[in-house]
Design a protein around this motif. Structure first.
Motif, PDB file in Angstrom:
ATOM      1  N   ALA A   9     -12.539   3.430  11.487  1.00  0.00           N
ATOM      2  CA  ALA A   9     -11.576   4.355  10.884  1.00  0.00           C
ATOM      3  C   ALA A   9     -10.365   4.463  11.787  1.00  0.00           C
ATOM      4  O   ALA A   9     -10.357   3.951  12.913  1.00  0.00           O
ATOM      5  CB  ALA A   9     -12.211   5.744  10.703  1.00  0.00           C
ATOM      6  N   SER A  10      -9.376   5.182  11.299  1.00  0.00           N
ATOM      7  CA  SER A  10      -8.222   5.525  12.130  1.00  0.00           C
ATOM      8  C   SER A  10      -8.618   6.678  13.046  1.00  0.00           C
ATOM      9  O   SER A  10      -9.748   7.172  12.997  1.00  0.00           O
ATOM     10  CB  SER A  10      -7.043   5.927  11.239  1.00  0.00           C
ATOM     11  OG  SER A  10      -7.388   7.082  10.485  1.00  0.00           O
ATOM     12  N   ASN A  12      -9.022  10.363  14.479  1.00  0.00           N
ATOM     13  CA  ASN A  12      -9.303  11.679  13.893  1.00  0.00           C
ATOM     14  C   ASN A  12     -10.026  11.648  12.550  1.00  0.00           C
ATOM     15  O   ASN A  12      -9.855  12.538  11.736  1.00  0.00           O
ATOM     16  CB  ASN A  12      -8.009  12.497  13.768  1.00  0.00           C
ATOM     17  CG  ASN A  12      -7.324  12.667  15.094  1.00  0.00           C
ATOM     18  OD1 ASN A  12      -7.979  12.857  16.111  1.00  0.00           O
ATOM     19  ND2 ASN A  12      -6.014  12.562  15.101  1.00  0.00           N
ATOM     20  N   ALA A  13     -10.840  10.639  12.351  1.00  0.00           N
ATOM     21  CA  ALA A  13     -11.583  10.544  11.095  1.00  0.00           C
ATOM     22  C   ALA A  13     -13.000  11.094  11.210  1.00  0.00           C
ATOM     23  O   ALA A  13     -13.692  11.219  10.210  1.00  0.00           O
ATOM     24  CB  ALA A  13     -11.644   9.092  10.626  1.00  0.00           C
ATOM     25  N   LYS A  15     -15.376   9.795  13.636  1.00  0.00           N
ATOM     26  CA  LYS A  15     -16.314   8.746  14.059  1.00  0.00           C
ATOM     27  C   LYS A  15     -17.352   9.279  15.045  1.00  0.00           C
ATOM     28  O   LYS A  15     -18.547   9.048  14.875  1.00  0.00           O
ATOM     29  CB  LYS A  15     -15.543   7.567  14.673  1.00  0.00           C
ATOM     30  CG  LYS A  15     -14.628   6.846  13.698  1.00  0.00           C
ATOM     31  CD  LYS A  15     -13.827   5.743  14.341  1.00  0.00           C
ATOM     32  CE  LYS A  15     -12.870   6.203  15.415  1.00  0.00           C
ATOM     33  NZ  LYS A  15     -11.788   7.101  14.973  1.00  0.00           N
ATOM     34  N   LYS A 139     -13.286   7.687   6.128  1.00  0.00           N
ATOM     35  CA  LYS A 139     -11.966   8.022   5.618  1.00  0.00           C
ATOM     36  C   LYS A 139     -11.295   9.116   6.440  1.00  0.00           C
ATOM     37  O   LYS A 139     -11.915  10.062   6.898  1.00  0.00           O
ATOM     38  CB  LYS A 139     -12.053   8.497   4.164  1.00  0.00           C
ATOM     39  CG  LYS A 139     -12.769   7.546   3.219  1.00  0.00           C
ATOM     40  CD  LYS A 139     -12.036   6.255   3.009  1.00  0.00           C
ATOM     41  CE  LYS A 139     -12.560   5.416   1.888  1.00  0.00           C
ATOM     42  NZ  LYS A 139     -13.823   4.793   2.049  1.00  0.00           N
ATOM     43  N   SER A 140      -9.988   8.947   6.602  1.00  0.00           N
ATOM     44  CA  SER A 140      -9.116   9.948   7.209  1.00  0.00           C
ATOM     45  C   SER A 140      -7.929  10.103   6.276  1.00  0.00           C
ATOM     46  O   SER A 140      -7.721   9.275   5.387  1.00  0.00           O
ATOM     47  CB  SER A 140      -8.669   9.485   8.599  1.00  0.00           C
ATOM     48  OG  SER A 140      -7.905  10.489   9.218  1.00  0.00           O
ATOM     49  N   LYS A 147      -5.044   7.780   2.016  1.00  0.00           N
ATOM     50  CA  LYS A 147      -5.986   7.390   3.064  1.00  0.00           C
ATOM     51  C   LYS A 147      -5.217   6.894   4.280  1.00  0.00           C
ATOM     52  O   LYS A 147      -4.345   6.028   4.179  1.00  0.00           O
ATOM     53  CB  LYS A 147      -6.926   6.303   2.544  1.00  0.00           C
ATOM     54  CG  LYS A 147      -7.933   5.838   3.574  1.00  0.00           C
ATOM     55  CD  LYS A 147      -8.949   4.873   2.988  1.00  0.00           C
ATOM     56  CE  LYS A 147      -8.309   3.561   2.671  1.00  0.00           C
ATOM     57  NZ  LYS A 147      -9.284   2.529   2.275  1.00  0.00           N
ATOM     58  N   ASN A 151      -2.854   3.804  13.169  1.00  0.00           N
ATOM     59  CA  ASN A 151      -2.757   4.733  14.300  1.00  0.00           C
ATOM     60  C   ASN A 151      -1.370   4.615  14.918  1.00  0.00           C
ATOM     61  O   ASN A 151      -1.093   3.648  15.613  1.00  0.00           O
ATOM     62  CB  ASN A 151      -3.809   4.394  15.349  1.00  0.00           C
ATOM     63  CG  ASN A 151      -5.201   4.422  14.769  1.00  0.00           C
ATOM     64  OD1 ASN A 151      -5.642   5.444  14.278  1.00  0.00           O
ATOM     65  ND2 ASN A 151      -5.884   3.295  14.805  1.00  0.00           N
ATOM     66  N   ASN A 172      -4.690  13.646  19.782  1.00  0.00           N
ATOM     67  CA  ASN A 172      -3.585  14.084  18.943  1.00  0.00           C
ATOM     68  C   ASN A 172      -2.262  14.135  19.689  1.00  0.00           C
ATOM     69  O   ASN A 172      -1.206  14.137  19.068  1.00  0.00           O
ATOM     70  CB  ASN A 172      -3.888  15.464  18.351  1.00  0.00           C
ATOM     71  CG  ASN A 172      -5.051  15.422  17.381  1.00  0.00           C
ATOM     72  OD1 ASN A 172      -5.447  14.363  16.919  1.00  0.00           O
ATOM     73  ND2 ASN A 172      -5.598  16.578  17.083  1.00  0.00           N
ATOM     74  N   ALA A 177      -2.688   9.610  12.766  1.00  0.00           N
ATOM     75  CA  ALA A 177      -3.267   8.758  11.730  1.00  0.00           C
ATOM     76  C   ALA A 177      -2.370   8.810  10.496  1.00  0.00           C
ATOM     77  O   ALA A 177      -2.048   9.897  10.001  1.00  0.00           O
ATOM     78  CB  ALA A 177      -4.678   9.224  11.391  1.00  0.00           C
TER      79      ALA A 177
END
Length: 189
Positions: A9-10, A12-13, A15, A139-140, A147, A151, A172, A177
């Motif tokens: 994922a990107s 902040n999803a 993970k 998903k983010s 979606k 990054n 952050n 994302a």
């Protein structure tokens, strides 16, 4: 039959949150797990997998020289191997993870970014995309609601960064994302 899974994922999803939940599920059933995280990611605490929602667990750190298979096989009866920051694995380490699943019957769940801040694959991610039995996208969401798959690296003033080292550890404060459209637009400005 054990499998090699790549959850990608990107930023902040969730993970790490997903990894810690999977670890909890195994341990709740009395099974022994082994957790790994990249030694260079020390944002929270070295040797710890930490999610933004406050969950954490101790983990073995890996760097380019770590023989992950040897670490796993030195432990009694591991039921599952979970790897955070899997993009920082090298190709040989991903091959080791595949052998753990194929030869030793140990499921491996690897979690990481697919691409860097320039939209290029990391070495570990590229090898995982090639070898994994299952590819699962977490998903983010971009600020526009689409979606998020990219990054964007930003500087201290929030301006997009297009050049630099592939790896710069941050959260952050350094990365946003975005969907591909907004990623490309941000780099054009």
């Amino acid at each position: 039959m054990a499998k090699l899974y790549f959850y990608y994922a990107s930023m902040n999803a969730g993970k790490s949150t997903n990894l810690l939940q999977a670890d909890f599920n195994y341990r709740e059933r009395g099974m022994r797990t082994m957790l790994f995280t990249a030694a260079l990611d020390d944002r929270f605490a070295a040797g710890t997998i930490t999610s933004r929602i406050g969950l954490s667990a101790a983990a073995t750190t890996f760097d380019a020289a770590t023989d992950i298979a040897a670490c796993v096989l030195a432990q009694p009866n591991p039921a599952c191997v979970l790897v955070d920051e899997a993009q920082f694995l090298n190709a040989a380490q991903v091959d080791q993870l595949a052998r753990l699943a194929d030869t030793h019957g140990i499921p491996v769940l690897a979690y990481g970014l697919r691409t860097d801040f320039q939209g290029r694959l990391f070495e570990g991610s590229a090898r995982l995309l090639a070898l994994a039995d299952a590819l699962i996208e977490i998903k983010s969401v971009c600020a526009c609601g689409r979606k998020a798959t990219m990054n964007l690296r930003v500087d201290a003033d929030g301006r997009p960064v297009a050049e630099g080292a592939q790896t710069e550890i941050g959260g952050n404060d350094l990365y946003v994302a975005l969907c591909r459209r907004h990623f490309v637009e941000a780099l054009r400005t």
